[in-house]
Every structure is written in structure tokens, then in C-alpha cells.
Design an enzyme around this catalytic site. Structure first.
Site, PDB file in Angstrom:
ATOM      1  N   LYS A 162      13.751 -13.597 -23.705  1.00  0.00           N
ATOM      2  CA  LYS A 162      14.263 -12.766 -24.801  1.00  0.00           C
ATOM      3  C   LYS A 162      13.783 -11.326 -24.645  1.00  0.00           C
ATOM      4  O   LYS A 162      14.570 -10.387 -24.742  1.00  0.00           O
ATOM      5  CB  LYS A 162      13.766 -13.327 -26.147  1.00  0.00           C
ATOM      6  CG  LYS A 162      13.936 -12.372 -27.310  1.00  0.00           C
ATOM      7  CD  LYS A 162      13.478 -12.995 -28.611  1.00  0.00           C
ATOM      8  CE  LYS A 162      12.068 -12.671 -29.024  1.00  0.00           C
ATOM      9  NZ  LYS A 162      11.833 -11.278 -29.440  1.00  0.00           N
ATOM     10  N   ASN A 163      12.479 -11.178 -24.398  1.00  0.00           N
ATOM     11  CA  ASN A 163      11.899  -9.836 -24.396  1.00  0.00           C
ATOM     12  C   ASN A 163      12.231  -9.022 -23.147  1.00  0.00           C
ATOM     13  O   ASN A 163      11.868  -7.852 -23.063  1.00  0.00           O
ATOM     14  CB  ASN A 163      10.383  -9.909 -24.598  1.00  0.00           C
ATOM     15  CG  ASN A 163      10.030 -10.262 -26.032  1.00  0.00           C
ATOM     16  OD1 ASN A 163      10.913 -10.326 -26.895  1.00  0.00           O
ATOM     17  ND2 ASN A 163       8.757 -10.499 -26.292  1.00  0.00           N
ATOM     18  N   ARG A 220       3.666  -2.533 -37.793  1.00  0.00           N
ATOM     19  CA  ARG A 220       4.403  -2.240 -36.552  1.00  0.00           C
ATOM     20  C   ARG A 220       5.152  -0.904 -36.554  1.00  0.00           C
ATOM     21  O   ARG A 220       6.385  -0.856 -36.497  1.00  0.00           O
ATOM     22  CB  ARG A 220       5.366  -3.384 -36.232  1.00  0.00           C
ATOM     23  CG  ARG A 220       4.644  -4.674 -35.989  1.00  0.00           C
ATOM     24  CD  ARG A 220       5.570  -5.801 -35.633  1.00  0.00           C
ATOM     25  NE  ARG A 220       5.918  -5.831 -34.223  1.00  0.00           N
ATOM     26  CZ  ARG A 220       6.680  -6.778 -33.693  1.00  0.00           C
ATOM     27  NH1 ARG A 220       7.178  -7.718 -34.435  1.00  0.00           N
ATOM     28  NH2 ARG A 220       6.946  -6.772 -32.411  1.00  0.00           N
ATOM     29  N   ASP A 226       1.940 -13.571 -28.464  1.00  0.00           N
ATOM     30  CA  ASP A 226       3.107 -14.422 -28.728  1.00  0.00           C
ATOM     31  C   ASP A 226       2.839 -15.901 -28.445  1.00  0.00           C
ATOM     32  O   ASP A 226       3.710 -16.737 -28.665  1.00  0.00           O
ATOM     33  CB  ASP A 226       4.306 -13.950 -27.885  1.00  0.00           C
ATOM     34  CG  ASP A 226       4.947 -12.693 -28.464  1.00  0.00           C
ATOM     35  OD1 ASP A 226       4.558 -12.279 -29.561  1.00  0.00           O
ATOM     36  OD2 ASP A 226       5.845 -12.129 -27.797  1.00  0.00           O
ATOM     37  N   ARG A 277      16.026 -17.126 -33.724  1.00  0.00           N
ATOM     38  CA  ARG A 277      16.029 -15.741 -33.246  1.00  0.00           C
ATOM     39  C   ARG A 277      15.569 -15.680 -31.791  1.00  0.00           C
ATOM     40  O   ARG A 277      16.048 -14.839 -31.026  1.00  0.00           O
ATOM     41  CB  ARG A 277      15.057 -14.881 -34.079  1.00  0.00           C
ATOM     42  CG  ARG A 277      15.631 -14.340 -35.358  1.00  0.00           C
ATOM     43  CD  ARG A 277      14.666 -13.320 -35.942  1.00  0.00           C
ATOM     44  NE  ARG A 277      14.178 -12.448 -34.889  1.00  0.00           N
ATOM     45  CZ  ARG A 277      12.928 -11.990 -34.779  1.00  0.00           C
ATOM     46  NH1 ARG A 277      12.044 -12.289 -35.693  1.00  0.00           N
ATOM     47  NH2 ARG A 277      12.582 -11.214 -33.787  1.00  0.00           N
TER      48      ARG A 277
HETATM   49  C1  UD1 Z   1       6.559  -6.585 -27.980  1.00  0.00           C
HETATM   50  C2  UD1 Z   1       7.269  -7.906 -28.003  1.00  0.00           C
HETATM   51  C3  UD1 Z   1       6.583  -8.869 -28.967  1.00  0.00           C
HETATM   52  C4  UD1 Z   1       5.091  -8.966 -28.648  1.00  0.00           C
HETATM   53  C5  UD1 Z   1       4.450  -7.572 -28.551  1.00  0.00           C
HETATM   54  C6  UD1 Z   1       3.010  -7.614 -28.076  1.00  0.00           C
HETATM   55  C7  UD1 Z   1       9.570  -7.308 -27.496  1.00  0.00           C
HETATM   56  C8  UD1 Z   1      10.970  -7.171 -27.963  1.00  0.00           C
HETATM   57  N1  UD1 Z   1       8.650  -7.691 -28.394  1.00  0.00           N
HETATM   58  O1  UD1 Z   1       6.680  -6.036 -29.302  1.00  0.00           O
HETATM   59  O2  UD1 Z   1       7.195 -10.146 -28.827  1.00  0.00           O
HETATM   60  O3  UD1 Z   1       4.436  -9.682 -29.677  1.00  0.00           O
HETATM   61  O4  UD1 Z   1       5.189  -6.750 -27.630  1.00  0.00           O
HETATM   62  O5  UD1 Z   1       2.926  -8.262 -26.863  1.00  0.00           O
HETATM   63  O6  UD1 Z   1       9.275  -7.104 -26.328  1.00  0.00           O
HETATM   64  N2  UD1 Z   1       2.140   0.149 -32.206  1.00  0.00           N
HETATM   65  C9  UD1 Z   1       1.969   1.299 -32.948  1.00  0.00           C
HETATM   66  N3  UD1 Z   1       2.873   2.327 -32.783  1.00  0.00           N
HETATM   67  C10 UD1 Z   1       3.935   2.247 -31.933  1.00  0.00           C
HETATM   68  C11 UD1 Z   1       4.097   1.077 -31.157  1.00  0.00           C
HETATM   69  C12 UD1 Z   1       3.179   0.038 -31.316  1.00  0.00           C
HETATM   70  O7  UD1 Z   1       1.043   1.405 -33.740  1.00  0.00           O
HETATM   71  O8  UD1 Z   1       4.707   3.208 -31.843  1.00  0.00           O
HETATM   72  C13 UD1 Z   1       1.172  -0.971 -32.336  1.00  0.00           C
HETATM   73  C14 UD1 Z   1       1.810  -2.217 -32.959  1.00  0.00           C
HETATM   74  O9  UD1 Z   1       1.819  -2.162 -34.366  1.00  0.00           O
HETATM   75  C15 UD1 Z   1       0.911  -3.308 -32.404  1.00  0.00           C
HETATM   76  C16 UD1 Z   1       0.552  -2.786 -31.005  1.00  0.00           C
HETATM   77  O10 UD1 Z   1       0.779  -1.384 -31.048  1.00  0.00           O
HETATM   78  O11 UD1 Z   1      -0.260  -3.427 -33.176  1.00  0.00           O
HETATM   79  C17 UD1 Z   1       1.357  -3.379 -29.882  1.00  0.00           C
HETATM   80  O12 UD1 Z   1       2.717  -3.358 -30.228  1.00  0.00           O
HETATM   81  P1  UD1 Z   1       3.894  -3.309 -29.154  1.00  0.00           P
HETATM   82  O13 UD1 Z   1       3.401  -3.657 -27.808  1.00  0.00           O
HETATM   83  O14 UD1 Z   1       4.634  -2.032 -29.310  1.00  0.00           O
HETATM   84  O15 UD1 Z   1       4.839  -4.481 -29.668  1.00  0.00           O
HETATM   85  P2  UD1 Z   1       6.389  -4.489 -29.542  1.00  0.00           P
HETATM   86  O16 UD1 Z   1       6.779  -3.725 -28.338  1.00  0.00           O
HETATM   87  O17 UD1 Z   1       7.007  -4.150 -30.850  1.00  0.00           O
END
Ligand code: UD1
Length: 431
Positions: A22-23, A126, A315, A407
């Protein structure tokens, strides 16, 4: 709303085919926005988030079709040649945060984009501040207006410009947005503190097939030389390591023996290490991962802490906890990535688990037996953990609100049934 009815106590045996990730599929569908030429993606999993992403790109004017009559890992044909609306509306973004992945490619190709802010979600706040900061470093002007990120290039510029981007934390979708944006930017972009997940590597390989110049993917430093134009490509989505990890935990907890075809052992080192320490037999081969487990009585609880790849994936935290709750001994599960990712705990407690949460840490005391009950899924991976718990609980477990599961898992109950689980989907309204 659909529910899953599980009668626990059966061992799992046989083979299961692991779907495309998915990711990886989600950013790769967005990568098709970078070119006006056809893109063909194979091994695209059939799940709700993919359907949402297809809806999102169609809404922009992209043609996006699944090959008809295909079983399992399907092929999707995309053509963003006639993309007229570089926008991602709130109605779609609110159901799937990954819609933010449209921002980088749209901005890079069209010089402007309007993408809704995702808002909160069950597992934490997030934010997307890092996505915004990185794209601003590449010369974008981004304002938040009426709940939307409205991004454009300054007057006189037609392309983003290469930049050095150092994010405050490692972000997976952030890294993906920057990779796609930088592929079409003018000059060189250096991503420091880049995410190293296999899904990033898969996306980079797809972009390279489209003509992008990328080095260092799979490490924390990725270097991208922007090109003026990208072309179409054909690419197969990498196997879903989280789906594979979920099935590994299911077999480990229920006992039995299974081959997870197409699963990549090298993408699951941290989880496999813990499963071996727990007492399971795990072998990685060319055709997939094999696991044998004697079931709950023989499992030793394992403490772990979630971290970025190659560490233990957040995850997989809930699914492994389902195993710890019926294993021998006590364990400590520490969640370091998201602040609110223990929502499965109260539901597991309803099944008889002994878990105490303090901040980022869940203390688990293994119990000899869970007992079936009605439980409610609260997010994607939490749902999967409740299914695993249901497989080992005595009697019937009804997992409600499984739209979360749909999902991100491709026909999970059918695959589990194929391994001998007593599980069925009950369609109908929720209480
Ligand atoms: C992706 C995955 C999700 C997985 C996560 C962590 C996809 C579609 N989803 O989510 O399944 O659980 O990686 O492995 O690939 N953060 C900020 N600001 C930002 C971006 C991130 O504060 O602009 C924080 C987030 O709140 C979180 C951490 O950074 O605490 C990591 O998040 P991130 O790696 O960005 O997760 P996703 O990419 O949303």
C-alpha cells in the site's frame, strides 16, 4: 458497516500470496502525475486507499484504469496527459492522509497546486509542516487558505529549484514528496535525514525508470539531479512488508506453518529477529518467507521499541503486541513514532489481555488464554491486531468497523481463510 466474525483456536497452515505494498503504491500512483506519458503499474493491491487515490487523480483529469478481470495484484494504467485540475479536495484528503503525496509532483510539473490539509487522525496529530518547509526550500510559495495548502512558484519561475533539505525528523511521505518534486526541479537536491524505507527505494526505482537521476535511495542521504521532463514507465509495486509481517504474527500467535509467497525477508529483519527470539522458526528464501510456530504456549514475550526503518516498524507494533499478550512472560512495548498509537490496548483488554499503558510505553503481562468478545477497530493496524487476537481467543470475536482494515489490507479474511482460519465477513449496520 461490515464486521469480521472469528472463531478462534485454529492453527494456520498453507500458503498465502502477499500483495503489493500500500505504502509504495500510493506514492507511485502520484508519481504518474509527473509525466504526460502513460504509466503502467503492476502488482497494485486491491484496497480502499488505492481506490481513494485513483478517485483523487481522476478528479484532476487523469485517466486511471485497472485492467479488468484480474485476480489479486492488478495492473493500473494511468495517463496524466490531460490533467487539468492540479487539486486534491478535502472530501478525499480527509479519508486518506497520503493524499498529501500529490503536492510535490503537481507543483513540480504545473508550477501550482492546491491540496487540502489532512487534519488530525486517530493515531496522532500528524502535521505536514516538514513537507511545506522542504518545498519552500525548493522555491515554492505556500500559503494555507481555507484549509488548503495553496502552492505556486514565484513570478518568472517555471521550475522548482534544487535545494538541501534537512527535515526535523525522518518522514516517509515527506521524503517521497521531495523525491518527486526534486526529480523535475532545476539543479541538484540533497535530502539529508531521508527516510530509508523499502517503499522509498521502490519509488526511487520507479522514478529512475521515468528518467529521473537519483542516487543514495535506501540511505539517509539522497541526491537528485533534476531533469526537465520525465517519461512514462512500467513498474511493479514491491511486496507489502507490513502485510507480510501481519501474517507472520498471525501464524506465530495461532501456531502452524505457512509460506508467505513474494514476501521479502530482507525488508522485515527487525520483526523476524523478534519472532525468532520469541521461539518461531523463520526462514527467508527466494520465493518468500516460511514460518513455523508451536503457538501461544511456546512463545516468549518480546520487548521492543518502534523506530524508523530498518528498526521495528510502528506499523507492526499493534500486531506484535497481539502476540505478546498471549506469550509467556512480561514485555515492554515502546512507541516512539506516533503519540496515540495504543488504541488497540483497551480493546485487547476486553478480550482478557493484561496491558498497562504509561505514556509511550505499554507493559504487557502474558495471559494463558484470551476470550472472544465484540471489539472495535480504531485504525488500520489496530484492526489487524484485533483480528490476530481473535484468531487465538477462545470462542467468538466480532471485530466491528473493519472499514479501517479494508483501507490497507487486500482481502485479509479471504487470505486467512485460505490458511484455515474460521473467519467470515458479516455485512450490516453497526450498533
Ligand atoms: C508513513 C506511512 C505510515 C507509517 C509512517 C511511519 C505511508 C502512506 N504511510 O506515514 O503507514 O506509519 O510512515 O513509518 O507511507 N511529522 C511531522 N511533520 C511532518 C511530517 C511528519 O511532525 O511534516 C511527524 C509525524 O507526526 C510522525 C513522524 O513525523 O510523528 C513520522 O511521520 P511520517 O514518517 O511522515 O509518517 P507518514 O509519512 O505520514
Amino acid at each position: 458497516m461490515d464486521k469480521l466474525l472469528i472463531r478462534g483456536g485454529r492453527q494456520l497452515r498453507g500458503e498465502v500470496l502477499i500483495s503489493g505494498a500500500k505504502n509504495a503504491a500510493l506514492p507511485e500512483l502520484c508519481a504518474a502525475l509527473l509525466t504526460d506519458q502513460p504509466v503502467v503499474l503492476h502488482n497494485v493491491p486491491r484496497l480502499q486507499d488505492v481506490s481513494t487515490m485513483l478517485k483523487l487523480v481522476r478528479n484532476m483529469g487523469v485517466s486511471a484504469e485497472r485492467d479488468p478481470n484480474e485476480q489479486g495484484g492488478g495492473t493500473v494504467r494511468l495517463n496524466a496527459g490531460d490533467l487539468t485540475r492540479p487539486e486534491a479536495p478535502y472530501e478525499l484528503v480527509k479519508t486518506m492522509r497520503a493524499s498529501v503525496l500529490a503536492l510535490g509532483p503537481l507543483l513540480a510539473r504545473f508550477g501550482h497546486a492546491k491540496v487540502s490539509l489532512p487534519g488530525g487522525c486517530a493515531i496522532g496529530s500528524r502535521p505536514v509542516d516538514q513537507h511545506i518547509k522542504g518545498l519552500q526550500a525548493m522555491g515554492a510559495e505556500i500559503v494555507v487558505e481555507h484549509g488548503y495548502m495553496v502552492a505556486r512558484l514565484p513570478a518568472g519561475r517555471t521550475r522548482l529549484k534544487g535545494a538541501r533539505i534537512l527535515t526535523d525528523m525522518v518522514t516517509v511521505t515527506g521524503t517521497e514528496n521531495f523525491l518527486m518534486a526534486a526529480a523535475l526541479a532545476e539543479g541538484e537536491t540533497l535530502l539529508e535525514n531521508a527516510a530509508q524505507e523499502p517503499e522509498i527505494v521502490d519509488l526511487a526505482e520507479m522514478l529512475i525508470r521515468m528518467g529521473a537521476k537519483i542516487e543514495g535511495h535506501g540511505t539517509s542521504h539522497i541526491r537528485i539531479q533534476g531533469v526537465e521532463k520525465l517519461h512514462g514507465c512500467e513498474h511493479a509495486v514491491v511486496a507489502d512488508r507490513i502485510e507480510a509481517g501481519t501474517f507472520l504474527c498471525a501464524v506465530a500467535a495461532a501456531g502452524g506453518e505457512a509460506l508467505l509467497r513474494h514476501a521479502r525477508g530482507d525488508h522485515l529483519d527487525a520483526v523476524i529477529d523478534k519472532l525468532r527470539d520469541a521461539g518461531c522458526d523463520v526462514a527467508c528464501a527466494q520465493d518468500g518467507i516460511r514460518i513455523a510456530s508451536k503457538g501461544a504456549e511456546q512463545l516468549k514475550a518480546q520487548s521492543f521499541s518502534t523506530t524508523e526503518y530498518p528498526g521495528f516498524p510502528t506499523d507492526m507494533q499493534a500486531q506484535f503486541m497481539a502476540l505478546n499478550v498471549i506469550a509467556r512472560g512480561a514485555s515492554m512495548v515502546t512507541e516512539t513514532i506516533f503519540e496515540n498509537r495504543f488504541m488497540h490496548v483497551n480493546e485487547m483488554v476486553r478480550l482478557g489481555a493484561r496491558i498497562h499503558v504509561e505514556g509511550k510505553v505499554a507493559m504487557v503481562e502474558g495471559v494463558p488464554q484470551l476470550s472472544g468478545a465484540t471489539v472495535m477497530a480504531t485504525d488500520l493496524r489496530a484492526s489487524a491486531s484485533l483480528v490476530i487476537a481473535g484468531l487465538v481467543a477462545e470462542g467468538e470475536t466480532l471485530v466491528d468497523r473493519i472499514y479501517h482494515l479494508d483501507r490497507g489490507y487486500d482481502r485479509m479474511e479471504a487470505k486467512l481463510r485460505g490458511l484455515g482460519a474460521d473467519i467470515e465477513r458479516v455485512t450490516g449496520a453497526t450498533a
